[in-house]
Design an enzyme around this catalytic site. Sequence first.
Site, mmCIF file in Angstrom:
data_model
loop_
_atom_site.group_PDB
_atom_site.id
_atom_site.type_symbol
_atom_site.label_atom_id
_atom_site.label_comp_id
_atom_site.label_asym_id
_atom_site.label_seq_id
_atom_site.Cartn_x
_atom_site.Cartn_y
_atom_site.Cartn_z
ATOM 1 N N ALA A 228 0.913 -1.180 -0.160
ATOM 2 C CA ALA A 228 0.045 0.124 -0.140
ATOM 3 C C ALA A 228 0.850 1.333 0.026
ATOM 4 O O ALA A 228 1.379 1.579 -1.107
ATOM 5 C CB ALA A 228 -0.796 -0.100 1.083
ATOM 6 N N ARG A 229 1.008 1.815 1.279
ATOM 7 C CA ARG A 229 1.879 2.995 1.388
ATOM 8 C C ARG A 229 2.790 2.942 2.598
ATOM 9 O O ARG A 229 2.322 2.120 3.528
ATOM 10 C CB ARG A 229 1.306 4.230 1.518
ATOM 11 N N ASP A 253 7.041 -3.478 -0.709
ATOM 12 C CA ASP A 253 7.058 -3.183 -1.735
ATOM 13 C C ASP A 253 6.952 -1.602 -1.810
ATOM 14 O O ASP A 253 7.422 -0.875 -2.598
ATOM 15 C CB ASP A 253 5.967 -3.565 -2.667
ATOM 16 N N GLU A 258 11.217 6.946 -0.411
ATOM 17 C CA GLU A 258 11.605 6.145 -1.369
ATOM 18 C C GLU A 258 12.055 7.355 -2.494
ATOM 19 O O GLU A 258 11.748 8.583 -2.476
ATOM 20 C CB GLU A 258 10.181 5.698 -2.017
ATOM 21 N N HIS A 277 8.750 -0.724 -5.135
ATOM 22 C CA HIS A 277 7.628 -0.158 -5.422
ATOM 23 C C HIS A 277 7.236 -0.448 -6.656
ATOM 24 O O HIS A 277 6.873 0.529 -7.688
ATOM 25 C CB HIS A 277 7.631 1.446 -5.104
ATOM 26 N N SER A 279 5.309 -3.564 -7.619
ATOM 27 C CA SER A 279 4.372 -4.582 -7.797
ATOM 28 C C SER A 279 3.128 -4.272 -8.580
ATOM 29 O O SER A 279 2.586 -5.248 -9.329
ATOM 30 C CB SER A 279 3.815 -5.061 -6.304
#
Length: 316
Positions: A228-229, A253, A258, A277, A279
């Site tokens: 998600a986040r 992920d 980031e 990140h 997915s």
Amino acid sequence: MKLILPIEVADEIKPHLPSDITFVRADVDGNIDGDATDAEVYFSWLYYIKPTTLQKVLDAAPKLRWHQATNAGVNNILTPQYLAREILLTNGAGLHAIPMAEFVIAYILSYAKNFTKLRELQAQKSWQRGFRNEELLDKTLLIIGAGGIGQEIAKRAQAFGLNIYGSRRNPQPLPNFDKIVGANEWKPLLSEAHYVVIATPLTNETKGMIDEEVFSLMRPDAYLINIARGAIVDEPALIKALQTGQIAGAALDTVFTEPLPPESQLWTQPNIFITPHCSGHSPKTRERAIALFIDNFTRYYNGQPLRNVVDKNAGY
């Protein structure tokens, strides 16, 4: 009517537009190749929209009325400056659901079948047996956020014989779920869950909600997956839980910062799987994004209700 289209796909969209529609192109940084002062529609592309990009577009398009985003999560879009404008926001819910669901199944299988250990043995040219190798049958999967992505995860997980629990704002029964609870009622299920997947939007309510208390309620053999986040997880609490054996491992992920800084302790935890990140990446996502915009633009042009309208107060 004038549109602001992504430079990456503007020429593909052009043949699908009515003859009275004009457009300008915007790049990843929000640079626009023409006059957008009378633009009414903004279609942002498949990348994380930086605040500087968004602000540049808002400044260039004072008459903007509708924004079609390709992100499912829109926390980065709902800035104070954005919320001050009366802009209808629609998101990309559903565009990334299938590849993300497949990634979750891959994370689960990788952990259950101990692929990390198997790759190490291959690199060592070692024919070793007798290490952990589990079945998924009768294990329990808890999906925090049983929206479009969560439902695609459940659809695939059901084939492996997992018991599948989910949480959502409206806890009505859903296909492939054995149990659905309300958005704030999932903590009592943690003691049963072997796999916990975070698939909920980032909002004021969900920020940092996977904290020390949550880890203390989880099974010591539980595996956490976050697609998600990053800000939903308290990362220091996660590192502590991994180091002390409160949980068995995690797949991330997405992380708070980031790209993940080289000095982050997350990189060096032996029981964690980090992916950049990615997915939601798939060649088919591009096709779905274009199709969604064309369909929604047709609805907008004809005065019909749009798909994926975001509740800006709720944050999704």
